[in-house]
Scaffold this motif. Structure first.
Motif, PDB file in Angstrom:
ATOM      1  N   GLN A 194       0.827  -1.205   0.000  1.00  0.00           N
ATOM      2  CA  GLN A 194       0.000   0.000   0.000  1.00  0.00           C
ATOM      3  C   GLN A 194       0.865   1.261   0.000  1.00  0.00           C
ATOM      4  O   GLN A 194       0.580   2.226  -0.720  1.00  0.00           O
ATOM      5  CB  GLN A 194      -0.932   0.013   1.208  1.00  0.00           C
ATOM      6  CG  GLN A 194      -2.047  -0.992   1.114  1.00  0.00           C
ATOM      7  CD  GLN A 194      -2.849  -1.087   2.413  1.00  0.00           C
ATOM      8  OE1 GLN A 194      -2.461  -0.545   3.444  1.00  0.00           O
ATOM      9  NE2 GLN A 194      -3.964  -1.798   2.353  1.00  0.00           N
TER      10      GLN A 194
ATOM     11  N   LYS B  91       0.372   4.683  -7.914  1.00  0.00           N
ATOM     12  CA  LYS B  91      -0.303   3.562  -8.577  1.00  0.00           C
ATOM     13  C   LYS B  91      -1.634   3.286  -7.895  1.00  0.00           C
ATOM     14  O   LYS B  91      -1.716   3.173  -6.682  1.00  0.00           O
ATOM     15  CB  LYS B  91       0.588   2.314  -8.521  1.00  0.00           C
ATOM     16  CG  LYS B  91       0.003   1.120  -9.214  1.00  0.00           C
ATOM     17  CD  LYS B  91       0.957  -0.046  -9.163  1.00  0.00           C
ATOM     18  CE  LYS B  91       0.321  -1.258  -9.811  1.00  0.00           C
ATOM     19  NZ  LYS B  91       1.134  -2.448  -9.687  1.00  0.00           N
ATOM     20  N   GLN B  92      -2.667   3.195  -8.688  1.00  0.00           N
ATOM     21  CA  GLN B  92      -4.002   2.882  -8.179  1.00  0.00           C
ATOM     22  C   GLN B  92      -4.246   1.386  -8.331  1.00  0.00           C
ATOM     23  O   GLN B  92      -3.915   0.799  -9.347  1.00  0.00           O
ATOM     24  CB  GLN B  92      -5.070   3.651  -8.953  1.00  0.00           C
ATOM     25  CG  GLN B  92      -4.972   5.148  -8.807  1.00  0.00           C
ATOM     26  CD  GLN B  92      -5.351   5.605  -7.404  1.00  0.00           C
ATOM     27  OE1 GLN B  92      -6.143   4.965  -6.741  1.00  0.00           O
ATOM     28  NE2 GLN B  92      -4.766   6.701  -6.962  1.00  0.00           N
ATOM     29  N   SER B  93      -4.823   0.785  -7.332  1.00  0.00           N
ATOM     30  CA  SER B  93      -5.146  -0.632  -7.384  1.00  0.00           C
ATOM     31  C   SER B  93      -6.643  -0.808  -7.194  1.00  0.00           C
ATOM     32  O   SER B  93      -7.273  -0.095  -6.415  1.00  0.00           O
ATOM     33  CB  SER B  93      -4.390  -1.392  -6.296  1.00  0.00           C
ATOM     34  OG  SER B  93      -4.771  -2.743  -6.297  1.00  0.00           O
TER      35      SER B  93
ATOM     36  N   TYR C 171       3.972   1.543  -1.081  1.00  0.00           N
ATOM     37  CA  TYR C 171       4.628   1.629  -2.386  1.00  0.00           C
ATOM     38  C   TYR C 171       3.657   2.199  -3.425  1.00  0.00           C
ATOM     39  O   TYR C 171       4.011   3.111  -4.177  1.00  0.00           O
ATOM     40  CB  TYR C 171       5.144   0.258  -2.829  1.00  0.00           C
ATOM     41  CG  TYR C 171       5.669   0.265  -4.237  1.00  0.00           C
ATOM     42  CD1 TYR C 171       6.941   0.739  -4.519  1.00  0.00           C
ATOM     43  CD2 TYR C 171       4.880  -0.184  -5.300  1.00  0.00           C
ATOM     44  CE1 TYR C 171       7.426   0.769  -5.816  1.00  0.00           C
ATOM     45  CE2 TYR C 171       5.357  -0.162  -6.595  1.00  0.00           C
ATOM     46  CZ  TYR C 171       6.629   0.305  -6.850  1.00  0.00           C
ATOM     47  OH  TYR C 171       7.106   0.344  -8.135  1.00  0.00           O
ATOM     48  N   ASN C 172       2.455   1.655  -3.466  1.00  0.00           N
ATOM     49  CA  ASN C 172       1.454   2.145  -4.426  1.00  0.00           C
ATOM     50  C   ASN C 172       1.137   3.614  -4.194  1.00  0.00           C
ATOM     51  O   ASN C 172       1.003   4.384  -5.144  1.00  0.00           O
ATOM     52  CB  ASN C 172       0.179   1.302  -4.353  1.00  0.00           C
ATOM     53  CG  ASN C 172       0.355  -0.079  -4.950  1.00  0.00           C
ATOM     54  OD1 ASN C 172       1.293  -0.323  -5.703  1.00  0.00           O
ATOM     55  ND2 ASN C 172      -0.525  -0.979  -4.601  1.00  0.00           N
ATOM     56  N   SER C 173       1.035   4.015  -2.942  1.00  0.00           N
ATOM     57  CA  SER C 173       0.764   5.413  -2.613  1.00  0.00           C
ATOM     58  C   SER C 173       1.931   6.306  -3.041  1.00  0.00           C
ATOM     59  O   SER C 173       1.727   7.383  -3.604  1.00  0.00           O
ATOM     60  CB  SER C 173       0.519   5.545  -1.114  1.00  0.00           C
ATOM     61  OG  SER C 173       0.377   6.887  -0.752  1.00  0.00           O
TER      62      SER C 173
ATOM     63  N   THR D 243       4.166   5.737  -5.381  1.00  0.00           N
ATOM     64  CA  THR D 243       4.331   5.787  -6.839  1.00  0.00           C
ATOM     65  C   THR D 243       3.093   6.320  -7.542  1.00  0.00           C
ATOM     66  O   THR D 243       3.116   6.529  -8.755  1.00  0.00           O
ATOM     67  CB  THR D 243       4.660   4.394  -7.408  1.00  0.00           C
ATOM     68  OG1 THR D 243       3.594   3.500  -7.107  1.00  0.00           O
ATOM     69  CG2 THR D 243       5.967   3.863  -6.845  1.00  0.00           C
TER      70      THR D 243
END
Length: 110
Positions: free
Chosen positions: A22, A30-32, A24-26, A28
């Motif tokens: 989470q 990146k939406q999941s 990392y996605n935040s 970068t």
């Protein structure tokens, strides 16, 4: 991908990995579409013979995943297929790579 015979996923470790993904996605952007990863117990992972080589097994797992551009390790470690065996030669390959990396780092820090 636990190399010991105990295939129980520690809840604390699961939370650490989920939180890391989470973050990392935040970071970068990146939406999941999922709130958290899907965890699968891959029963066909190689099993270590004793309790002392677990670090090398983990490094070998990571090496196999990194060198697999298609991320097909899920199929590779599927229990329905013939079990994957890490020979002493494969484990020694990781030991050598690790030793060379550490040696290089030590040389760079002189």
């Amino acid at each position: 991908m636990d190399s010991l015979s105990n295939r129980f996923v520690d809840e604390d470790m699961r939370n650490i990995v989920n939180t890391s993904i989470q973050m990392y996605n935040s970071h970068t952007g990146k939406q999941s579409s999922r709130k958290s990863p899907i965890w699968k117990n891959l029963q066909g992972t190689p099993r270590q013979q004793t309790n002392v080589e677990c670090g090398y097994y983990v490094m070998r797992f990571m090496r196999d995943i990194i060198h697999d551009p298609g991320l097909a390790f899920e199929k590779k470690f599927d229990k329905k297929k013939e079990p994957v065996v890490y020979t002493q030669e494969l484990i020694d390959e990781v030991r050598l790579e690790w030793a060379e990396f550490v040696n290089k780092q030590l040389q760079n820090n002189k």
